[in-house]
Design an enzyme around this catalytic site. Structure first.
Site, PDB file in Angstrom:
ATOM      1  N   GLU A 201      35.618  36.870  39.554  1.00  0.00           N
ATOM      2  CA  GLU A 201      35.375  37.827  38.733  1.00  0.00           C
ATOM      3  C   GLU A 201      34.783  37.590  37.492  1.00  0.00           C
ATOM      4  O   GLU A 201      35.272  36.532  36.642  1.00  0.00           O
ATOM      5  CB  GLU A 201      36.721  38.489  38.530  1.00  0.00           C
ATOM      6  CG  GLU A 201      36.564  39.665  37.538  1.00  0.00           C
ATOM      7  CD  GLU A 201      38.177  40.296  37.248  1.00  0.00           C
ATOM      8  OE1 GLU A 201      38.985  40.097  38.354  1.00  0.00           O
ATOM      9  OE2 GLU A 201      38.509  41.023  36.304  1.00  0.00           O
TER      10      GLU A 201
ATOM     11  N   ASP B  94      49.246  26.708  45.317  1.00  0.00           N
ATOM     12  CA  ASP B  94      49.373  28.088  46.082  1.00  0.00           C
ATOM     13  C   ASP B  94      49.442  29.357  45.473  1.00  0.00           C
ATOM     14  O   ASP B  94      50.680  29.639  45.140  1.00  0.00           O
ATOM     15  CB  ASP B  94      50.619  27.918  47.141  1.00  0.00           C
ATOM     16  CG  ASP B  94      50.819  28.875  47.891  1.00  0.00           C
ATOM     17  OD1 ASP B  94      50.376  30.020  48.050  1.00  0.00           O
ATOM     18  OD2 ASP B  94      51.731  28.760  48.952  1.00  0.00           O
TER      19      ASP B  94
END
Ligand code: MEV
Length: 455
Positions: free
Chosen positions: A102, A312
């Site tokens: 982004e 993660d």
């Protein structure tokens, strides 16, 4: 709504081919997998194949490493890796690697870092490092007997897990606690072994799951031999054994503060700005629609560092959002106050991270990201990540309550639009300069591009 709006999407003419299932896809070679997918699911096999291959790494060893991270690999999926420098955290300077697609996230982080660098930097602390795992089981009998059985079996559970725990224990970690919890009011017959762990610099998923599976085996076997149990009670049904990604006691705090008048260049505007920041956070605390977006902005910073450091992000996302709803309503993860003329802004979030094991020792870019961060311990990484989240939130709210988000965002997004339009390098320079003085929106960029080309 017109009748056609009710037609299920799959009956519309949106699909290219009739598909048939495939047996043994995983056993095909990489080339065969590619041939199958491009032939069956894309319009132009040659172009699709070329795209997939363009992203292969010329270094075959490196490519093999990536191929083996997951299954059925056909190519690599790139994300940009950026750096947000100038983060002063507990008086040490960090340059933070961020992997994210982004535009404007890295710029916003860098801006917030610089802002707080000049105002004392970020202060962080670890509140806890407790990880959790559970053995979920069904027991149809007398709770008193189960409690007595648990007291008897607990030392055996610990004893039989020593092969798994001994190395972790040597380093100061291991199993901290095993509790029996009665959940039968929520679900008939449901109990659990609720276990807590200290996994030091490892995220600990494998360690925890191995311990839990061993507990389950021992528990089941010992129950079958426990004479006070009836035949039915002996037959405890283990449903599953798994770590929990909800870790409210694996908690880190990050904070910034400064006198209100130092919040803006013009001290006369500082108080208004500080109050707006406080209001924006107050809104995110009481309004879930806003809280979700507010927290999404925080996760822009957090996920980017988690990805860059091979952790993660799905586990962290799940745990963080559960924490945001821990008191019953989904609310802001950050908080702010003004007391005695001091503006304070802080975050407390659960982060179960690792700096050893998993991808951290395998992925060359992850190793480099950790080196850039000065080889942090898991606790240090928790603090860096929390700071990235806090900085991102500060930057977002600061824009939202002043210029609005689009001004900065569209400046950063400009290059994406120009790339989509196929602008040349020279055109990109001209148009970037043009939009330094003009408002960039998608249509204004297209218009300026067309004018430049005389279209
Ligand atoms: C966009 O990715 C993130 C923001 O929407 C966060 C926020 O609204 O606080 C700008």
């Amino acid at each position: 709504m017109s009748p056609s709006a009710f037609i299920p999407i799959f009956t519309q003419q949106t699909k290219y081919f009739m598909h048939t299932p495939i047996e043994g896809f995983s056993k095909l070679t990489k080339e065969e997998k590619i041939d199958w997918i491009v032939t069956n699911y894309t319009h132009n096999s040659e172009i699709s194949k070329a795209i997939l291959k363009k992203y292969w790494n010329a270094d075959t060893e490196l490519q093999k490493l990536h191929d083996e991270f997951i299954e059925n690999t056909i190519s690599n999926y790139y994300l940009p890796l950026g750096i947000a420098p100038n983060f002063l955290i507990n008086n040490s300077l960090y340059a933070i690697p961020m992997a994210i697609e982004e535009s404007s996230v890295v710029a916003a982080a860098s801006k917030a870092a610089k802002f707080w660098l000049d105002r004392g930097g970020f202060k962080t602390s670890i509140i806890g490092t407790e990880k959790i795992g559970q053995v979920h089981f069904m027991y149809p009998g007398d709770e008193k007997k189960l409690k007595a059985f648990f007291r008897m079996v607990k030392p055996i559970l610990l004893q039989e897990a020593t092969a798994i725990t001994k190395n972790m224990e040597k380093r100061g970690g291991g199993i901290s606690k095993i509790e029996l919890r009665n959940k039968s009011e929520k679900l008939k017959g449901y109990f659990q072994l609720h276990c807590t762990f200290e996994t030091l610099d490892a995220m600990g998923a494998n360690f925890i799951n191995s311990c839990l599976e061993q507990f389950a085996k021992t528990f089941k076997r010992e129950a079958l031999q426990y004479s006070p149990f009836t035949a039915e009670e002996k037959n405890i049904e283990i449903v599953m054994s798994i770590l929990s990604n909800y870790v409210p006691n694996c908690l880190v705090r990050a904070e910034v503060s400064c006198p209100v008048e130092r919040l803006t260049n013009d001290p006369k505007k500082a108080s208004e700005f500080a109050n707006k920041m406080i209001q924006a956070i107050a809104i995110a605390k009481v309004e879930p629609h806003r809280a979700v977006t507010h927290n999404k902005g925080i996760m822009n910073g957090i996920d980017a560092v988690i990805l860059a450091t091979g952790n993660d992000f799905r586990a962290v996302e799940a745990g963080v959002h559960a924490y945001a709803a821990k008191d019953g309503d989904y609310t802001s993860l950050t908080d702010a106050s003004i007391e005695n003329g001091i503006f304070k802004f802080w975050i407390e979030i659960p982060l179960a991270l690792g700096t050893v094991g998993g991808l951290t020792n395998l992925h060359p870019l992850v190793k480099l990201a950790l080196e850039i961060l000065q080889k942090p311990s898991a606790k240090e990484l928790m603090q860096i990540v929390a700071v990235a989240g806090l900085a991102q939130n500060f930057a977002a709210i600061r824009s939202l309550v002043t210029t609005g988000i689009q001004e900065g965002h569209m400046k950063m997004h400009l290059l994406n639009i120009l790339n989509q339009l196929g602008a040349t390098e020279e055109e990109k320079i001209t148009l970037t300069n043009h939009f330094k003085k003009n408002t960039a929106t998608h249509s204004s960029v297209v218009k300026a591009f067309e004018n430049l080309r005389g279209l």
